[in-house]
Scaffold this active site. Structure first.
Site, PDB file in Angstrom:
ATOM      1  N   LYS A   1       1.082  14.327   0.842  1.00  0.00           N
ATOM      2  CA  LYS A   1      -0.294  14.631   0.423  1.00  0.00           C
ATOM      3  C   LYS A   1      -0.493  16.129   0.170  1.00  0.00           C
ATOM      4  CE  LYS A   1      -2.161  10.643   3.001  1.00  0.00           C
ATOM      5  NZ  LYS A   1      -2.909   9.815   2.041  1.00  0.00           N
TER       6      LYS A   1
ATOM      7  N   THR B   1      -8.419   6.538  -1.781  1.00  0.00           N
ATOM      8  CA  THR B   1      -9.786   6.007  -1.850  1.00  0.00           C
ATOM      9  C   THR B   1     -10.776   7.123  -1.537  1.00  0.00           C
ATOM     10  OG1 THR B   1      -9.379   5.167   0.375  1.00  0.00           O
ATOM     11  CG2 THR B   1      -9.359   3.567  -1.420  1.00  0.00           C
TER      12      THR B   1
ATOM     13  N   LYS C   1      -8.050  13.870   4.644  1.00  0.00           N
ATOM     14  CA  LYS C   1      -7.195  12.691   4.609  1.00  0.00           C
ATOM     15  C   LYS C   1      -6.169  12.843   5.717  1.00  0.00           C
ATOM     16  CE  LYS C   1      -6.108  13.956   0.299  1.00  0.00           C
ATOM     17  NZ  LYS C   1      -6.348  12.753  -0.468  1.00  0.00           N
TER      18      LYS C   1
ATOM     19  N   HIS D   1       0.797  -1.231   0.000  1.00  0.00           N
ATOM     20  CA  HIS D   1       0.000   0.000   0.000  1.00  0.00           C
ATOM     21  C   HIS D   1       0.822   1.270   0.000  1.00  0.00           C
ATOM     22  CE1 HIS D   1      -3.941  -1.944   0.907  1.00  0.00           C
ATOM     23  NE2 HIS D   1      -3.147  -2.847   1.468  1.00  0.00           N
TER      24      HIS D   1
HETATM   25  C1  26W Z   1       2.759   2.037  11.167  1.00  0.00           C
HETATM   26  C2  26W Z   1       3.231   1.713   9.861  1.00  0.00           C
HETATM   27  C3  26W Z   1       2.316   1.915   8.738  1.00  0.00           C
HETATM   28  C4  26W Z   1       2.834   1.905   7.483  1.00  0.00           C
HETATM   29  C5  26W Z   1       2.016   2.016   6.414  1.00  0.00           C
HETATM   30  C6  26W Z   1       0.968   2.052   8.934  1.00  0.00           C
HETATM   31  C7  26W Z   1       0.138   2.181   7.859  1.00  0.00           C
HETATM   32  C8  26W Z   1       0.661   2.161   6.601  1.00  0.00           C
HETATM   33  C9  26W Z   1      -0.259   2.215   5.429  1.00  0.00           C
HETATM   34  C10 26W Z   1       0.369   1.532   4.237  1.00  0.00           C
HETATM   35  C11 26W Z   1      -0.703   3.572   5.112  1.00  0.00           C
HETATM   36  C12 26W Z   1      -1.909   3.585   4.237  1.00  0.00           C
HETATM   37  O1  26W Z   1      -3.013   3.637   4.724  1.00  0.00           O
HETATM   38  N1  26W Z   1      -1.718   3.572   2.922  1.00  0.00           N
HETATM   39  C13 26W Z   1      -2.794   3.887   2.034  1.00  0.00           C
HETATM   40  O2  26W Z   1      -3.471   2.721   1.616  1.00  0.00           O
HETATM   41  C14 26W Z   1      -4.612   3.050   0.856  1.00  0.00           C
HETATM   42  C15 26W Z   1      -5.348   1.774   0.561  1.00  0.00           C
HETATM   43  O3  26W Z   1      -4.664   1.019  -0.370  1.00  0.00           O
HETATM   44  C16 26W Z   1      -4.213   3.798  -0.403  1.00  0.00           C
HETATM   45  O4  26W Z   1      -5.383   4.181  -1.076  1.00  0.00           O
HETATM   46  C17 26W Z   1      -3.395   5.034  -0.050  1.00  0.00           C
HETATM   47  O5  26W Z   1      -2.906   5.637  -1.223  1.00  0.00           O
HETATM   48  C18 26W Z   1      -2.246   4.643   0.843  1.00  0.00           C
HETATM   49  O6  26W Z   1      -1.553   5.794   1.311  1.00  0.00           O
END
Ligand code: 26W
Length: 809
Positions: free
Chosen positions: A548, A650, A542, A354
């Site tokens: 962003k 999203t 967001k 993601h």
């Molecule tokens: C604590 C570490 C951590 C690292 C990454 C926590 C959460 C994340 C996620 C990957 C962050 C996240 O929510 N990413 C988002 O995922 C969405 C669903 O696929 C995408 O639409 C977003 O672009 C993306 O930033």
């Protein structure tokens, strides 16, 4: 299925008496909320029995969706909607003297997630039920969800989010399905009678107790579950320690065990290598896989066919330890040899990435794993060594490449590389993002095993994000199309465009206006602040992150403000700028930006020159239930990340579906939105991902933009100096012009993109003056948003990754 309001109200009156010992006349709103939840829970439980029998009989592959986050939001209205009893529930409540909307508002959000990744998991669960895919979600039953945000003197303050009091009404505890999870201790590996034997001793046990939430499908009795593991200590206090005088230690162990399920980590896109986070991850994957294995063995008596009967999807790398944990069970508990265990494991697990931000890729210090998970460490080490030998052969000893792809390297365990090595499928979440994974982030692996790499563009639950939150728009679409089929067949939204007339366009404009007024009324009630509903509602909602670029938006508002100050007759389309954003508590720059927006808002809103032209609002505590109010009222959707950085987005889809036009970069799913609506129906600007890359390589000097533009100078100087509250933001300016801690200056290209953004904003403003044109564009956006329904995305996962059938038309 099918309940009349009479039947529902009888069920409610009975439930109120039997469970709460109350009569309707004595019941509070909270009593009534819980009563409604329990009545719907009963209906879903009965449906669940049917679903289980069906699954048992059909014997099809089960999907297990593992995620540290499920951002569920509220459930009462949603479940009533999906069960087809929403009007009846409202009527029943009315008859009993309650207002349904009051009860809906009372429900706390289940905020068990940070942002997009968590909300995606929630949307997919709903769609899997609706499409009758046997599936279970797994996570942790955090006692505290994502913090509540308060703005105090312009700054974010975090407060604990106790959601379980009322939110717990949906949960059913299943003590009989408790699993034991072991931490620490010593491991001995040896051979006995020609078999490898592993002895693990001296470990600490934590009990994982499931609390299940039912997930109702739409227009089906098919019901899946979200299993949330709660952490409990096996003994209330360790009595042996207690009696030997170690009072504190005795209680400490219990606290340590239960700390695992205390709180959701609020970092988004920036993992911290913290022991407690590792404990959470292992706790939840270990409990999950043990529970799947236990049921599988009870049914089949063997694990030989495990991969045929189960597809495990891991939501980012956070549940990656499921790989060595499944290996451990197969090797140590079931006696499989390495190759067989590896075959079963690697044919079961798939990985969704993601994010491409380097700082977001999880890496664990190996010492942490050695101490906390000694057996898992040995397995990881073996996987890593075998993989590395393979890489060395294939890369002919090119140690740079080997090093980049290695799993254990430089004292760290890299979870993404482990996933790439062990998973049968790896997918990105938009076409652009998947290309970046293939061509850049995982390019070496892609060239070795191209077939493993797929794209599944994200999607959203359009039943929630359109029909439920925007009932007037839903009604208009049904009127125009002539049926409600689009709710199960989102591609039919196309008909909305084909069959639309001038009257449809006009009606669409009226609905948007009514939604703006409804939002403004709600906001005035909450805060006393009156929004100008004649102005364009321009929204950026967001998580707060530099990539962003909320700051770019703020810079443009400052530009408009300065123009107005220079010339009160400056022609501009009136706007209300709305921001919603939480910052990770330790993310200093993000917090500065929130403060800046609030300082700016206070100054702008108090200045008579801005009256009826410019208003800036920072919405406190952005969350699912606030998004549900906001999306239907939005007219311009800000999707302005630096190209190449937003995996998909999203929120962009939710705004589009509710008839907002997008101002955005060619990033994430915006690219595919543009393919659908064409450039003339959105406001594109900025560098492309390739151009950003080229600029990184050739050297980007933000200072040149600053020194060559009076406008930028003026804006940045104002940021440094600050606004009426006297707070200056020199750190923000320094990071744009000189970089932070030796990093690149303006690494997200705000200065490079500013002029192009300003021009796109000006065009959006001019376009808005022609309301008919604007509403036509909005209609096209809505009608072509069907592709962004979760149903399409989930059907792709089902077909290409999980290999399971979906509900037929
Ligand atoms: C604590 C570490 C951590 C690292 C990454 C926590 C959460 C994340 C996620 C990957 C962050 C996240 O929510 N990413 C988002 O995922 C969405 C669903 O696929 C995408 O639409 C977003 O672009 C993306 O930033």
């Amino acid at each position: 299925m099918g309940y009349t309001s009479k039947q529902l109200s009888k069920l409610m009156v009975d439930k109120l008496r039997r469970t709460f010992g109350r009569d309707v006349s004595e019941a509070t709103d909270a009593d009534m909320f819980q009563t409604c939840a329990l009545v719907l829970r009963d209906i879903m439980s009965a449906n669940r029995v049917e679903t289980r029998e069906k699954n048992q009989k059909n014997n099809v592959r089960q999907v297990h969706y593992l995620s540290l986050e499920f951002l569920m939001g509220r459930s009462l209205e949603k479940n009533a909607f999906n069960l087809g009893v929403l009007p009846q529930l409202k009527a029943a409540l009315k008859e009993l003297g309650f207002e349904a909307s009051d009860l809906f508002e009372l429900e706390p959000d289940a905020g068990l997630g940070n942002g997009g990744l968590g909300r995606l998991a929630a949307c997919y669960l709903e769609s899997m039920s609706t499409q009758e895919i046997p599936a279970t979600g797994y996570s942790i039953c955090y006692e505290l969800g994502l913090f509540k945000q308060k703005i105090v003197d312009g700054e974010q303050v975090e407060l604990p989010d106790h959601w379980l009091n009322l939110g717990g009404s949906w949960l059913v505890t299943r003590p009989e399905d408790t699993e034991e999870v072991h931490f620490g201790g010593q491991v001995e590996v040896g051979f006995e009678n020609g078999r490898h034997v592993v002895r693990h001793s001296g470990y600490t046990t934590v009990l994982a107790v499931p609390r299940d939430m039912k997930i109702a499908g739409y227009k089906t009795t098919f019901t899946n579950r979200l299993r949330l593991w709660d952490a409990k200590s096996p003994t209330p206090v360790d009595l042996s320690r207690f009696s030997s005088g170690e009072y504190v230690k005795a209680v400490e162990d219990k606290a340590m065990a239960e700390a695992i399920a205390k709180v959701l980590y609020p970092e988004d896109n920036h993992p911290e290598g913290k022991m407690l986070r590792l404990r959470q991850q292992y706790f939840f994957v270990s409990a999950t896989i043990q529970s799947i294995v236990r049921k599988h063995k009870a049914k089949y008596g063997t694990l030989r066919n495990f991969h045929e009967k189960h597809a495990i999807q891991i939501n980012d790398t956070h549940p990656t330890l499921v790989i060595p944990e499944l290996m451990r069970i197969l090797l140590d508990e079931e006696g499989y040899n390495w190759d067989d265990a590896w075959y079963i494991t690697t044919h079961t697990v798939s990985y969704t990435n993601h994010t491409v931000l380097a700082e977001a890729l999880e890496r664990w210090p190996q010492d942490l794993i050695i101490n906390l998970l000694p057996r898992i460490w040995l397995i990881l080490d073996e996987i890593s060594q075998k993989y590395q030998r393979q890489l060395e052969r294939e890369f002919h000893g090119d140690m740079d490449r080997v090093g980049r792809n290695a799993i254990i390297w430089g004292g760290q365990v890299r979870m993404a590389n482990l996933c790439v090595c062990a998973c049968q499928a790896i997918n990105g979440v938009s076409a652009l993002h998947s290309d970046i994974l293939k061509n850049d982030v995982f390019n070496d692996a892609y060239r070795r095993t191209p077939k493993k790499f797929l794209n599944v563009t994200n999607g959203i639950d359009h039943r929630r994000w359109l029909a439920q939150i925007n009932p007037q728009l839903d009604e208009l679409i049904r009127d125009v199309i002539g049926s409600d089929d689009y709710l199960l067949h989102p591609e039919q939204m196309k008909q909305f465009e084909k069959k639309a007339t001038a009257a449809t366009v006009k009606r669409l404009g009226e609905i948007k206006k009514a939604n703006k007024v409804a939002f403004a009324n709600w906001y005035a009630k909450e805060t006393g602040i009156v929004l100008n509903t004649d102005a364009m509602f321009d929204v950026q909602a967001k998580r707060l992150h530099e990539y962003k670029r909320q700051l770019l938006n703020a810079m443009h508002i400052i530009y408009l403000y300065q123009r107005l100050k220079d010339d009160p007759n400056f022609e501009m389309t009136p706007r209300v700028y709305l921001f919603g954003a939480k910052a990770a508590p330790g993310y200093v720059m993000a917090k500065h930006i929130i403060h800046l927006i609030n300082s700016l808002a206070a100054t702008v809103n108090a200045d008579p020159v801005c009256k009826d032209k410019l208003q800036v609002i920072f919405l406190e505590n952005y969350r699912v239930s606030l998004a549900e109010k906001l999306m239907p009222a939005a007219e311009l959707s800000e999707q302005i990340s630096t190209a190449g950085k937003e995996a998909s987005g999203t929120g962009n889809m939710k705004f589009m579906m509710n008839g907002a036009l997008t101002i955005g970069t060619l990033d994430g799913a915006n690219v595919e939105m543009c393919q659908q609506v064409k450039e003339e129906n959105m406001f594109l600007f900025g560098l492309t991902a390739d151009q950003v890359d080229a600029r990184v390589r050739s050297g980007y000097h933000s200072y040149e933009y600053y020194s060559q533009s009076e406008t930028l100078k003026h804006i940045l100087d104002q940021i440094a100096k600050g606004f009426d509250d006297g707070v200056g933001y020199i750190d923000i300016v320094n990071s744009l012009l000189f970089g932070q801690n030796g990093g690149m200056a303006d690494q997200y290209f705000l200065l490079a993109d500013f002029e192009s953004y300003r021009a796109a904003q000006a065009l959006a403003g001019r376009t808005y003056l022609d309301q008919k044109k604007w509403n036509q564009m909005a209609l096209i956006n809505i009608a072509r948003s069907g592709i962004f329904a979760a149903d399409r995305a989930v059907a792709e996962y089902a077909k290409n990754i999980w290999k399971v059938p979906v509900r037929k038309a």
